[in-house]
Structures are given as C-alpha cells and as structure tokens.
Scaffold this motif. Sequence first.
Motif, PDB file in Angstrom:
ATOM      1  N   PHE A  88       0.745 -14.993  -6.911  1.00  0.00           N
ATOM      2  CA  PHE A  88       0.460 -14.732  -5.501  1.00  0.00           C
ATOM      3  C   PHE A  88       1.771 -14.424  -4.778  1.00  0.00           C
ATOM      4  O   PHE A  88       2.668 -15.267  -4.722  1.00  0.00           O
TER       5      PHE A  88
ATOM      6  N   SER B 218       1.553 -12.243  -1.765  1.00  0.00           N
ATOM      7  CA  SER B 218       1.196 -11.569  -0.513  1.00  0.00           C
ATOM      8  C   SER B 218       1.881 -12.163   0.709  1.00  0.00           C
ATOM      9  O   SER B 218       2.172 -11.452   1.673  1.00  0.00           O
ATOM     10  N   ASP B 219       2.130 -13.475   0.692  1.00  0.00           N
ATOM     11  CA  ASP B 219       2.792 -14.080   1.845  1.00  0.00           C
ATOM     12  C   ASP B 219       4.219 -13.530   1.991  1.00  0.00           C
ATOM     13  O   ASP B 219       4.642 -13.135   3.078  1.00  0.00           O
TER      14      ASP B 219
ATOM     15  N   GLY C  40       4.309 -10.051   3.059  1.00  0.00           N
ATOM     16  CA  GLY C  40       3.873  -9.904   4.443  1.00  0.00           C
ATOM     17  C   GLY C  40       4.970 -10.166   5.460  1.00  0.00           C
ATOM     18  O   GLY C  40       4.760  -9.985   6.649  1.00  0.00           O
ATOM     19  N   GLU C  41       6.130 -10.594   5.008  1.00  0.00           N
ATOM     20  CA  GLU C  41       7.225 -10.923   5.933  1.00  0.00           C
ATOM     21  C   GLU C  41       8.109  -9.705   6.199  1.00  0.00           C
ATOM     22  O   GLU C  41       8.842  -9.273   5.309  1.00  0.00           O
ATOM     23  N   PRO C  42       8.074  -9.167   7.401  1.00  0.00           N
ATOM     24  CA  PRO C  42       8.830  -7.934   7.648  1.00  0.00           C
ATOM     25  C   PRO C  42      10.329  -8.078   7.386  1.00  0.00           C
ATOM     26  O   PRO C  42      10.949  -7.141   6.907  1.00  0.00           O
ATOM     27  N   ASP C  43      10.924  -9.244   7.672  1.00  0.00           N
ATOM     28  CA  ASP C  43      12.376  -9.345   7.461  1.00  0.00           C
ATOM     29  C   ASP C  43      12.735  -9.422   5.978  1.00  0.00           C
ATOM     30  O   ASP C  43      13.765  -8.878   5.554  1.00  0.00           O
TER      31      ASP C  43
ATOM     32  N   PRO D 155       4.761  -1.279   1.880  1.00  0.00           N
ATOM     33  CA  PRO D 155       5.813  -1.767   2.801  1.00  0.00           C
ATOM     34  C   PRO D 155       7.218  -1.695   2.197  1.00  0.00           C
ATOM     35  O   PRO D 155       8.172  -1.353   2.891  1.00  0.00           O
TER      36      PRO D 155
ATOM     37  N   TYR E 150       3.509  -2.903   9.707  1.00  0.00           N
ATOM     38  CA  TYR E 150       4.830  -3.481   9.436  1.00  0.00           C
ATOM     39  C   TYR E 150       5.829  -3.122  10.528  1.00  0.00           C
ATOM     40  O   TYR E 150       6.696  -3.930  10.862  1.00  0.00           O
TER      41      TYR E 150
ATOM     42  N   ALA F 140       5.126  -5.379  13.356  1.00  0.00           N
ATOM     43  CA  ALA F 140       5.481  -6.746  12.946  1.00  0.00           C
ATOM     44  C   ALA F 140       6.987  -6.970  12.943  1.00  0.00           C
ATOM     45  O   ALA F 140       7.467  -8.053  13.292  1.00  0.00           O
ATOM     46  N   THR F 141       7.748  -5.946  12.558  1.00  0.00           N
ATOM     47  CA  THR F 141       9.209  -6.058  12.543  1.00  0.00           C
ATOM     48  C   THR F 141       9.718  -6.360  13.942  1.00  0.00           C
ATOM     49  O   THR F 141      10.567  -7.233  14.129  1.00  0.00           O
TER      50      THR F 141
ATOM     51  N   ASN G 250       8.446  -9.803  15.047  1.00  0.00           N
ATOM     52  CA  ASN G 250       8.921 -10.877  14.167  1.00  0.00           C
ATOM     53  C   ASN G 250       7.790 -11.810  13.714  1.00  0.00           C
ATOM     54  O   ASN G 250       7.888 -13.024  13.804  1.00  0.00           O
ATOM     55  N   VAL G 251       6.705 -11.198  13.262  1.00  0.00           N
ATOM     56  CA  VAL G 251       5.550 -11.954  12.760  1.00  0.00           C
ATOM     57  C   VAL G 251       5.099 -11.332  11.437  1.00  0.00           C
ATOM     58  O   VAL G 251       5.424 -10.179  11.152  1.00  0.00           O
ATOM     59  N   PRO G 252       4.335 -12.078  10.608  1.00  0.00           N
ATOM     60  CA  PRO G 252       3.898 -11.521   9.326  1.00  0.00           C
ATOM     61  C   PRO G 252       2.749 -10.526   9.444  1.00  0.00           C
ATOM     62  O   PRO G 252       2.061 -10.465  10.459  1.00  0.00           O
ATOM     63  N   VAL G 253       2.561  -9.762   8.373  1.00  0.00           N
ATOM     64  CA  VAL G 253       1.467  -8.797   8.282  1.00  0.00           C
ATOM     65  C   VAL G 253       0.424  -9.322   7.300  1.00  0.00           C
ATOM     66  O   VAL G 253       0.768  -9.867   6.255  1.00  0.00           O
TER      67      VAL G 253
ATOM     68  N   SER H 209      -4.171 -16.113   3.215  1.00  0.00           N
ATOM     69  CA  SER H 209      -3.263 -15.168   3.850  1.00  0.00           C
ATOM     70  C   SER H 209      -3.187 -15.324   5.368  1.00  0.00           C
ATOM     71  O   SER H 209      -2.276 -14.798   5.998  1.00  0.00           O
TER      72      SER H 209
END
Lengths: 271, 271
Positions: A102, A104-105, A108-111, A141, B144, B147-148, B151-154, B190
């Motif tokens: 897994f 996906s988390d 899913g984090e843009p940074d 992404p 994305y 989200a960037t 500053n939050v997840p996708v 998720s």
Amino acid sequence: MKRSDRLIGMTYYILENPMQLISLPFFSEQYNAAKSSISEDLAIMNKMFQEEGIGYLESVSGAAGGVRYIPQSSNDKSETFIEMLCRRLEDPERLLPGGYLFMSDILGEPDTIREIGRLFASRFSSLGIEAIVTVATKGIPLAYAVATFLNVPVVIVRRDPKITEGSTVSINYVSGSTRKIQTMVLTKRSLKQGSTVCVIDDFMKAGGTIDGIKNLLKEFDAHVAAIGVLAEAEDEEDERVVEEYTSLVQITNVDVRNQQIEVHKGNFFNQ
Amino acid sequence: MKRSDRLIGMTYYILENPMQLISLPFFSEQYNAAKSSISEDLAIMNKMFQEEGIGYLESVSGAAGGVRYIPQSSNDKSETFIEMLCRRLEDPERLLPGGYLFMSDILGEPDTIREIGRLFASRFSSLGIEAIVTVATKGIPLAYAVATFLNVPVVIVRRDPKITEGSTVSINYVSGSTRKIQTMVLTKRSLKQGSTVCVIDDFMKAGGTIDGIKNLLKEFDAHVAAIGVLAEAEDEEDERVVEEYTSLVQITNVDVRNQQIEVHKGNFFNQ
C-alpha cells in the motif's frame, strides 16, 4: 527598486521556470535595473542555490544568452529523503495480499511527490528529454513532478481507449506479474515522432508494463533516454524484462505470512 | 550571512511550503540571524509577493506564531490566463466526435496545470480544506496542482478496483452523458471520516461523475466544501445534477458539423 525586492521577485520567477533560458534584458526591463546589477543578483542567487542544495544557474553567453536554472538535489538531501521513504515503506501494515504494498498515502502527498520529481529531474536533466511518458494511473503525479522540473510536457498512455481522444496507436503486451495479455493505447497527436523521452512509473516488478510502453513508443520512433521508477520489487522468478532503469527504493524479502518486508535504497546512487 | 543571501533562501523555503505555519525562530536558527532581522525580511517579502500578484504572508502572533504563505493569483493575472485558455480551446481542430474536446495537450503542460492549481487554491484557501478528491484519470494532475498550493493530500477515486489497495467502498452511478451505470471505488484507508474536501475534475457536462463522487464521499461523512472544474460544457438536455461549482472556462455552441465552438470564461470571476 531595491536589490532586496528584486531578489525576491527574481528568485520566484527563476524557481517557477526551471530549465528555461531567461535573458538578462528580460530582468532588466522587468525590474528597471542595469544589466550589471542583474548579473550581480544572479551571481548571489547561483551561490545561494548551491548552498541550499537545490541546483545552480547555468550561464549561456552570446547575444541570445542568459541564465537557466538547473534543479538539483544535493546528495545529502537525496539520501536523507530516500532513507525516510524506506523507513515509511517498511511498515508491515502496508503489506497487501499478493505481496503488493500500500503506497497510496505516500503517493497522495504533494510535497513527497514533488521531492521525488526533483530527484529524478536532477539525474536526468542533461539528457535532452523532450517529454515524460507514464501509464495511468499511479505514475501520473510522479510524471508531472518530474516534468515540472524539466519543463517538458507529460504524455499519458492509457489502458482503456477513450472516445474523447481521437485516433490512437495501441499494442498488446503481457503483464509480468499476472501473465495476462493487456492493451495499451496512446493518442496519435499526443507525441511528436522521434522525441527523446523519459518513462516514469511508481512500481516495477518484472517490468512488463514498462516493456510494453517501450514497444508502444517504438511506433512513435521515440528514443527512451531514461526510465525512472519509485519502487522496484524483486520478481520471484527473476524474469525481469527491463534492464536499464533508475529506482529510488528496492523492496525485498516480502513475507506476507510473517508480515515482514525489507526496503532498501534503489540504484539511484549507484549511477 | 547577508540579507540578500538570506532572502533568496527564505523565498525558496516559503514558496515550497505554502499554507504552512513557519516560526520566526526556525529562520533565525537556519540563517543565524536576529529575530528582528527576520521580521524585516518577511515584511519585504510580503510586500513583494503582493506586488508580483502571487499571494501574501499571513502573520500569526503568540508563542506558537509565525508566518504562513497564502498563495493567490491577482485578478489581472487570472483573467489573462483564463482568456488565453479560452482562445486555445476554441480551435475547431480540437472538436472530436460526440462534441468532446481534445484537451490532452493542454493538460500535459506542467506550467499550465500549475497555474490552474494556483487559481483554484486562491479561491479555496480559506475553506479549511483537508484533502483534494478527484477521479482517475484526467483530473489527477489538476488535483495535485491544487493540493500543492493548499498543502493537503490527494485522494483518487477509481473506476476499477485494484487488488493492490486493500478494502474499498464502492457505489454505482449513472453517467449523465452516456446514461450508463458505472462504478466508483475509494480505498477505505485513503480518507479519514469526516474530512472537509475539495473535488477537482477536468470536465463537467451534466455532472453525473461529480455527483457520483459526492455520493461516494457521503460514505466517508466528508463535507464537500468546494468543487472545481477546468471546463464546463452545456448539457443539451439541461439536466445538470450539480449546482454549486467553480469553473474556469465554459464551452458553448459546439457544432461538430460546421466545426464551430465557443469558449468563454467560466463562473470563476462571478463568485
């Protein structure tokens, strides 16, 4: 305008436009400053970017000259980042049936995605890449993150042809892990013939998917200059069909029954 | 370290960490400078960000205080950008059978995608959004980008459940344009129960897909605080099922036979 104001504006502009040649007169006009002042600003910036480990400014001389920001990630930064990724991925709760992981988390984090993009772009910035190619869905992404730093477009190979795309080229390929015949499609007008490209994906086991992309790209006479995958996993039968690639992490000794897994640095630093 | 050097480093750090509270002592230590100097730096930066039309620094006072970069796009910049998008989309060669529009080239440009993300983030930055939700495939890069800046997840809703994801929640919905029953799936782990989310997609006709996402999100007790779509198109039968949304462009009078199309600004500026 004071130097301090100008430096903030120029830093913003340069960071937003990596790999792009910017002429000195452009900044001169924008900030109403002498070319000599702009030159000094750029020298300060170049020094500071290197100290921060985020790249450097390449000077291009001559009438059509200027500067180009080449994004880099210092070895220290890259190593810290990849180590952190390994520790996070090693969590046994990530194990899924079939030996999958897994992710996906994290994806899913843009940074995190942006940092992965910076790493691959650092490694591939000198290859003259004209487009990033990925396959739907999870590689998307990552592909955009690399593309942002290399300032080139993204081309997405699909597994299902959509009617909204116009004429397409498709191939069949055998997925290494499932041994099933699958289809891949790329819209004709999405990639120029003869482009130099970089293939990006999130995960590679036997490499069947990436091999499929390579075959599809042959139909476009594309030159695959680099392949970057976030995670590579050992293929039990060791039938890997892709030999040259760059991976950030390597997943080994997956033991679903005993809920164990090992994650090490990939071949990124061996190259 | 000189102020000019420090300003470059701080500008980089702040731009890379939008919406994140950064304490003054962090910069003081990082650059070995007095808090009063850092305060002055931040004041210069705040003024300059506003002049460049890219946002502002919000000060948070108190012991746990600091500054937070709120990305914005000035009205002038936003309008120029959207006008340019309209002109590019109006090209009759983009028309595809069924009244669809070829947009993959534009959606493949990382800088265009980033600008779209900045616009939506500007509009939604005060809504306390905790995650961006989109559906595979074309909405992903837009999600994305937003989200960037926030500053939050996708979180990605899929149309095909993958075995690599663990347990899922799924719903059936009726696609507005094709009237077919389709399935949507979201992995359980998720998205946290009760999250405040923003839904992002590339295209909306009747809104069946977005309505489906909203229904799926009910299963997670999510609060949909905003919906952003790049392009909305008139639905011939005017059976739109989603009423509140923000669109950048609006496609009207699609005439496939005569190869004509009109693209106007969406409702972004009416809100």
